[in-house]
Design a protein around this motif. Structure first.
Motif, PDB file in Angstrom:
ATOM      1  N   ARG A 186       0.841  -1.215   0.000  1.00 39.93           N
ATOM      2  CA  ARG A 186       0.000   0.000   0.000  1.00 39.93           C
ATOM      3  C   ARG A 186       0.867   1.252   0.000  1.00 39.93           C
ATOM      4  O   ARG A 186       0.581   2.213  -0.719  1.00 39.93           O
ATOM      5  N   ALA A 187       1.896   1.248   0.819  1.00 42.78           N
ATOM      6  CA  ALA A 187       2.790   2.411   0.886  1.00 42.78           C
ATOM      7  C   ALA A 187       3.484   2.637  -0.456  1.00 42.78           C
ATOM      8  O   ALA A 187       3.581   3.776  -0.931  1.00 42.78           O
ATOM      9  N   ALA A 188       3.931   1.571  -1.083  1.00 38.08           N
ATOM     10  CA  ALA A 188       4.586   1.688  -2.393  1.00 38.08           C
ATOM     11  C   ALA A 188       3.601   2.192  -3.443  1.00 38.08           C
ATOM     12  O   ALA A 188       3.940   3.047  -4.276  1.00 38.08           O
ATOM     13  N   LEU A 189       2.385   1.697  -3.402  1.00 40.48           N
ATOM     14  CA  LEU A 189       1.363   2.135  -4.351  1.00 40.48           C
ATOM     15  C   LEU A 189       1.016   3.606  -4.137  1.00 40.48           C
ATOM     16  O   LEU A 189       0.877   4.369  -5.103  1.00 40.48           O
ATOM     17  N   ALA A 190       0.910   4.020  -2.879  1.00 43.47           N
ATOM     18  CA  ALA A 190       0.612   5.419  -2.584  1.00 43.47           C
ATOM     19  C   ALA A 190       1.720   6.331  -3.111  1.00 43.47           C
ATOM     20  O   ALA A 190       1.445   7.384  -3.692  1.00 43.47           O
ATOM     21  N   THR A 191       2.960   5.924  -2.935  1.00 44.95           N
ATOM     22  CA  THR A 191       4.089   6.712  -3.433  1.00 44.95           C
ATOM     23  C   THR A 191       4.045   6.815  -4.956  1.00 44.95           C
ATOM     24  O   THR A 191       4.222   7.895  -5.524  1.00 44.95           O
ATOM     25  N   THR A 192       3.770   5.703  -5.606  1.00 41.36           N
ATOM     26  CA  THR A 192       3.689   5.689  -7.073  1.00 41.36           C
ATOM     27  C   THR A 192       2.558   6.588  -7.559  1.00 41.36           C
ATOM     28  O   THR A 192       2.727   7.359  -8.514  1.00 41.36           O
ATOM     29  N   LEU A 193       1.415   6.525  -6.915  1.00 44.56           N
ATOM     30  CA  LEU A 193       0.281   7.373  -7.309  1.00 44.56           C
ATOM     31  C   LEU A 193       0.598   8.848  -7.102  1.00 44.56           C
ATOM     32  O   LEU A 193       0.219   9.690  -7.930  1.00 44.56           O
ATOM     33  N   ASP A 194       1.285   9.165  -6.023  1.00 38.89           N
ATOM     34  CA  ASP A 194       1.683  10.556  -5.793  1.00 38.89           C
ATOM     35  C   ASP A 194       2.620  11.046  -6.892  1.00 38.89           C
ATOM     36  O   ASP A 194       2.484  12.164  -7.383  1.00 38.89           O
ATOM     37  N   GLY A 221       0.605  11.555 -10.046  1.00 36.03           N
ATOM     38  CA  GLY A 221      -0.206  12.768  -9.918  1.00 36.03           C
ATOM     39  C   GLY A 221       0.620  14.018 -10.113  1.00 36.03           C
ATOM     40  O   GLY A 221       0.167  14.991 -10.722  1.00 36.03           O
ATOM     41  N   GLU A 222       1.834  14.012  -9.617  1.00 37.69           N
ATOM     42  CA  GLU A 222       2.717  15.163  -9.779  1.00 37.69           C
ATOM     43  C   GLU A 222       3.129  15.339 -11.239  1.00 37.69           C
ATOM     44  O   GLU A 222       3.133  16.443 -11.769  1.00 37.69           O
ATOM     45  N   LYS A 223       3.452  14.234 -11.899  1.00 32.83           N
ATOM     46  CA  LYS A 223       3.859  14.306 -13.307  1.00 32.83           C
ATOM     47  C   LYS A 223       2.712  14.745 -14.208  1.00 32.83           C
ATOM     48  O   LYS A 223       2.930  15.403 -15.222  1.00 32.83           O
ATOM     49  N   ALA A 224       1.489  14.374 -13.869  1.00 31.81           N
ATOM     50  CA  ALA A 224       0.344  14.657 -14.730  1.00 31.81           C
ATOM     51  C   ALA A 224      -0.419  15.902 -14.301  1.00 31.81           C
ATOM     52  O   ALA A 224      -1.498  16.160 -14.820  1.00 31.81           O
ATOM     53  N   SER A 225       0.139  16.692 -13.383  1.00 33.77           N
ATOM     54  CA  SER A 225      -0.594  17.874 -12.930  1.00 33.77           C
ATOM     55  C   SER A 225      -0.708  18.877 -14.080  1.00 33.77           C
ATOM     56  O   SER A 225       0.258  19.105 -14.823  1.00 33.77           O
TER      57      SER A 225
END
Length: 73
Positions: free
Chosen positions: A16-24, A27-31
């Motif tokens: 979950r922690a790894a997935l949350a980091t990846t999603l963050d 999200g930053e790249k696609a802002s």
């Protein structure tokens, strides 16, 4: 071979922690702001290229001359 429930739970939390980091990161790249800034930088760099800059200036002068000519005829 049965696994320890605590080990399974710990692995799930790590996933979950790894997935949350990846999603963050995604999200930053696609802002939209980041994408717009990147596009703006790219366009400005392209406009600084003499092969693009001087023909655009020439076209602007031509359009201005045609407008002045049309206004005073």
């Amino acid at each position: 071979m049965a696994r320890d429930p605590d080990t399974i739970e710990r692995e799930i939390e790590q996933a979950r922690a790894a997935l949350a980091t990846t999603l963050d990161q995604l999200g930053e790249k696609a802002s939209p702001k980041r994408l717009a800034d990147s596009a703006k930088t790219s366009v400005l760099a392209k406009l600084e290229d003499p092969k693009v800059k001087f023909p655009l200036i020439g076209a602007g002068v031509l359009v201005a001359a045609l407008l002045v000519r049309k206004l005073f005829r």
